[in-house]
Design a protein around this motif. Sequence first.
Motif, short mmCIF file in Angstrom:
data_model
loop_
_atom_site.label_atom_id
_atom_site.label_comp_id
_atom_site.label_asym_id
_atom_site.label_seq_id
_atom_site.Cartn_x
_atom_site.Cartn_y
_atom_site.Cartn_z
N ARG B 24 0.83 -1.22 0.00
CA ARG B 24 0.00 0.00 0.00
C ARG B 24 0.86 1.26 0.00
O ARG B 24 0.60 2.20 -0.75
N ARG B 28 0.86 3.99 -3.10
CA ARG B 28 0.34 5.35 -2.92
C ARG B 28 1.45 6.40 -2.99
O ARG B 28 1.22 7.49 -3.48
N TYR B 276 7.41 3.79 1.77
CA TYR B 276 7.48 5.21 1.40
C TYR B 276 8.91 5.59 1.03
O TYR B 276 9.17 6.21 -0.02
N GLU C 320 3.75 13.79 7.83
CA GLU C 320 3.73 14.10 6.39
C GLU C 320 3.48 12.84 5.57
O GLU C 320 2.67 12.83 4.65
N MET C 321 4.20 11.77 5.93
CA MET C 321 4.01 10.49 5.24
C MET C 321 2.56 10.02 5.33
O MET C 321 1.96 9.56 4.36
N ILE C 324 0.23 11.39 2.84
CA ILE C 324 0.42 10.84 1.49
C ILE C 324 -0.14 9.43 1.39
O ILE C 324 -0.79 9.07 0.40
N LEU C 325 0.08 8.62 2.41
CA LEU C 325 -0.35 7.23 2.34
C LEU C 325 -1.86 7.05 2.47
O LEU C 325 -2.39 5.98 2.16
N SER C 326 -2.54 8.09 2.92
CA SER C 326 -3.99 7.95 3.06
C SER C 326 -4.74 8.65 1.92
O SER C 326 -5.92 8.95 2.06
N ILE C 327 -4.05 8.86 0.81
CA ILE C 327 -4.74 9.50 -0.32
C ILE C 327 -5.82 8.56 -0.86
O ILE C 327 -5.70 7.37 -0.77
#
Lengths: 327, 327, 327, 327
Positions: B24, B28, B276, C320-321, C324-327
């Motif tokens: 994931r 993303r 990431y 911050e990450m 982005i990862l929950s877009i």
Amino acid sequence: MSEIKKIGVFTSGGDAPGMNACIRAVVRTGIFLGKEVVGIYQGYQGMIDKKFINMDARSVRNIIQLGGTVLKTARCAEFRTPEGRATAYKNLKEEGIDALVAIGGDGTFTGAELLSREYDIPIIGIPGTIDNDLYGSDFTLGYDTATNTVLEAIDKIRDTAASHDRLFFIEVMGRDSGCIALHAGVAGGAEAILLPEKETAIDDLILKLEEGALSNKSSSIVIIAEGEKNGGAYNVAKRVKERFNFYDIKVTILGHLQRGGTPSSFDRVLACRLGYASVKALVAGESRKMVGLRGNLIQLTDIVESINNHSYKLEEDLLEMSAILSI
Amino acid sequence: MSEIKKIGVFTSGGDAPGMNACIRAVVRTGIFLGKEVVGIYQGYQGMIDKKFINMDARSVRNIIQLGGTVLKTARCAEFRTPEGRATAYKNLKEEGIDALVAIGGDGTFTGAELLSREYDIPIIGIPGTIDNDLYGSDFTLGYDTATNTVLEAIDKIRDTAASHDRLFFIEVMGRDSGCIALHAGVAGGAEAILLPEKETAIDDLILKLEEGALSNKSSSIVIIAEGEKNGGAYNVAKRVKERFNFYDIKVTILGHLQRGGTPSSFDRVLACRLGYASVKALVAGESRKMVGLRGNLIQLTDIVESINNHSYKLEEDLLEMSAILSI
Amino acid sequence: MSEIKKIGVFTSGGDAPGMNACIRAVVRTGIFLGKEVVGIYQGYQGMIDKKFINMDARSVRNIIQLGGTVLKTARCAEFRTPEGRATAYKNLKEEGIDALVAIGGDGTFTGAELLSREYDIPIIGIPGTIDNDLYGSDFTLGYDTATNTVLEAIDKIRDTAASHDRLFFIEVMGRDSGCIALHAGVAGGAEAILLPEKETAIDDLILKLEEGALSNKSSSIVIIAEGEKNGGAYNVAKRVKERFNFYDIKVTILGHLQRGGTPSSFDRVLACRLGYASVKALVAGESRKMVGLRGNLIQLTDIVESINNHSYKLEEDLLEMSAILSI
Amino acid sequence: MSEIKKIGVFTSGGDAPGMNACIRAVVRTGIFLGKEVVGIYQGYQGMIDKKFINMDARSVRNIIQLGGTVLKTARCAEFRTPEGRATAYKNLKEEGIDALVAIGGDGTFTGAELLSREYDIPIIGIPGTIDNDLYGSDFTLGYDTATNTVLEAIDKIRDTAASHDRLFFIEVMGRDSGCIALHAGVAGGAEAILLPEKETAIDDLILKLEEGALSNKSSSIVIIAEGEKNGGAYNVAKRVKERFNFYDIKVTILGHLQRGGTPSSFDRVLACRLGYASVKALVAGESRKMVGLRGNLIQLTDIVESINNHSYKLEEDLLEMSAILSI
């Protein structure tokens, strides 16, 4: 019959989740009804060794959620002799214990039945065994928890089975009774379930697995009760491996972790109800009975009957359903 | 070097909890940075078989909590041949994949290293293995979850061990690395821990168990990593049984259930961070590196180094402490 | 300085998972090193009320896996007065306790620091608080378990959120420290995380939620630390509801269940190491220090420093990450 | 009546653990019996919006263990109008759906009953709601899981309650039915249980708590169903606080986490059996019935009856027992 003054409670045989909740219920119900309650450590061995401890309401606090049994359990060869039982009874009498609550399986009840017959001490049995195979109760203490423990293991193995295109054979407890295997197998979506009560030809198993592979199944899980007739998971796996090569094959033996763990809600409520009912039955003059749950009602069964009719009756309809739902 | 347009991500080798959270994160982050992301099913086998699937942000929804790997994993003999790798590279190129993220252990990295060396495709490795034995990262994906899974099993077995005065031998994963065994053993209060990194004389083990029994211990648990030198739990148990009779002895082999289960918070945060960071590293022009966590910082290690130095270094101080705390 | 003979150990402030494992480690290490160990019930209150109990190696058996603290904890106003501390010290001296191990947070350490300064009794502090906000240790006892407890709740709520197209606001512990909220939020795949350390404009939150809804998200989860500046989950939810109507909105306040539960492997190993190290430090002549873990090493920090610098430093990169990862 | 060719299955109302296992059972039983099966997303709303999806045997793989519902659920005002139902029926007919399985509670059944009465489409209802309050089945899908979820929370809170001498008020789901509160309360050893079915005077509650404190209880837990007559946990706590000061008082509202989570073994077996039976009933020509479990047998109840008699009948004997066991 004179009035009961002091109740002894003990656990015996294999431990089962819910025994502690049951001990708590026996102790507090006894105290509420004006009786003294004595815990007997290590079952029949403790009667012989005088391992008695007075229990008050606080002595059982914070144990309702614990697996195992705070009174411990043991197997006791000496109690099977008339001399052993004579010593046990003498010790109980000296301690002033004039009634017993026995928590365990059919071995436990056999001992209790003998003692009460030979020495006329009132005794009530509570079905405490994960195997769910005692006549006179729809459920035994620990069965629901053990089934959920097995299911958690199946779920974990499913993750890795599905990631690798693998075939898993999982051996679960059940020498004579396939109840845990069947229910955990249905709940876990197992492709096949092998039970002590039913012969399964290895050819049929392979056929079933091949059909699954050809219809696009990426992995399969087979649940095997330890008492099934082909000799357990290792033997079944070995014979399947010789002729089936769609997936990599792995074996897991769950073993004793199935006995432990914090009891489920179902098992704790059952433990409370049976413990409570056992003391009420003793006080009402009952003896040589097992307390059980039938439907949603407490029922007493003659302890001899519960010993002699202890087998779980295989739910054939569930087995048939299982084959259809795992297509 | 031209700009990366399409990143391929895959899992390979044994699956580990946290791989899905990591997939994931890769998907993303790639999309956020304007790249396309392609999932490659079954690792190197999928490169050869063209099992490619385009992944958008929604394709990885609701997988952060799942064990296993939605991209599946497989072992692939063909990829070990130059012809296999040639086919794989040709297929990647046709698909437009110009960079790779490889999630797995040292076998996975070895394949990735070869491919990137032979065909100059940028590649970043992510340490995904429950064994926690990759040089360049304090922790690997899945190790924390697996250790907790083992610990839950120990806790369950402790219930029954303590109720019966029993000695349990529990075999856990770890062919070369005793990291899971040591940490779960300390956390589970095990009386002894046998590791691949250290020879344990059976005499010493028996002495330790006898001391425990004499100082009033009612039960004991011994954790044995599968790779320890006496040949695993069954063999150790057999040899102990011949000379030690304070308690009844039982063996449990946890097996593959250690690989599954919903990942812990620690593993998921680690998975997010490494996924990431891997994409950020690729975009920054890095290649042939493993991303790892050192202290609380992301660090890149040359992938060759991480392959060649992969052993876990036994924490002798924990082992010594464990002996003292289980007196 | 004369040799230490009898160590007192106590827990104080909010309880945290791992405290029992830590008590076990202190007791057994003390005994192993030839010292007597006394448990002090209810922290500083117990010193004043003389609630002392001698502890042998068996007294801490089977507690490594338990949440809470068997020594109990309490807040004690009297100890904050010079008279209270004088009584406490007199009682300790009468009991022969000549060194202390204090398990708790900065309130606990403040009391310990005062006592040791005023009466010259050696004292070592162990960081035991779920908030993970003590200077001198990368981790505090209970933080890892609490984060996993929160994560389990998020996972459960995710099931129902995803089935209903719902927006959930979940409030978690953390008055001054957002460490639990941030890590559980990342691990749970939360769409937004509101922290005490950072102001979040409601407008920005709504914008983020709208973007998610427009990009096809079917549900969202927002984690809110209790100390965040908009006044907690109920207030945030109320203000969002006024202007956001893509999904139905629900609020959950996790509350005290975050403090309980069986400690994770990480917390138990940490508890063992810190308990073991605390006694070793006392015996080595150390005092007025907190034992902590830095990297993989035990370190001592001046207790005054650990009190004065206790805030968790927000990991901005994780935040911050997370976006982005929950877009 | 012509033979059924295509069965539509949907979930509606609040989600409940076990719904996915039930969907799997409906799909695979349908396919096994030679029928087509169509999943309808978001219940009645999906009928109106034509959210139909063909389901094959593989479409339901690996969902047996998941909480929530993969078909989603929604409330639908439009379906309550004759026009809404007309549209729904037209869409079903166009899709070729000639029979329905409706999984949900009494609201769901009310809609199903209307549709089948107005348009003569065969329909079978499956009781899916955590409240366990549908007439015609001893248990509803999700109740066992929800009760265990509540119990886990109680166990966690017990750790911290016992460490601090605290009184906890825990609010659990149950607007009209106290079934979860009563069973989780008994299983959790709660000192008092407040239910919608029974008025509890605050005076009596305080008396009970005082008795406990005086008989040496160090903490107490009170379970409160959300529908109880004093207005929920916050209000009860507030009124108790005014006059009871033995312990510190805390409130926890469990909320929606009670709906989620992986279903228990009991719920999954029940889900399989009811799903399987529902399709068999349709194929056998049944309609306008709810399938339920009575004892260990599947039974059909007229759906109108199950709607009109839906209340759980308070088990007074359990409540009485609970008061005795928590002395």
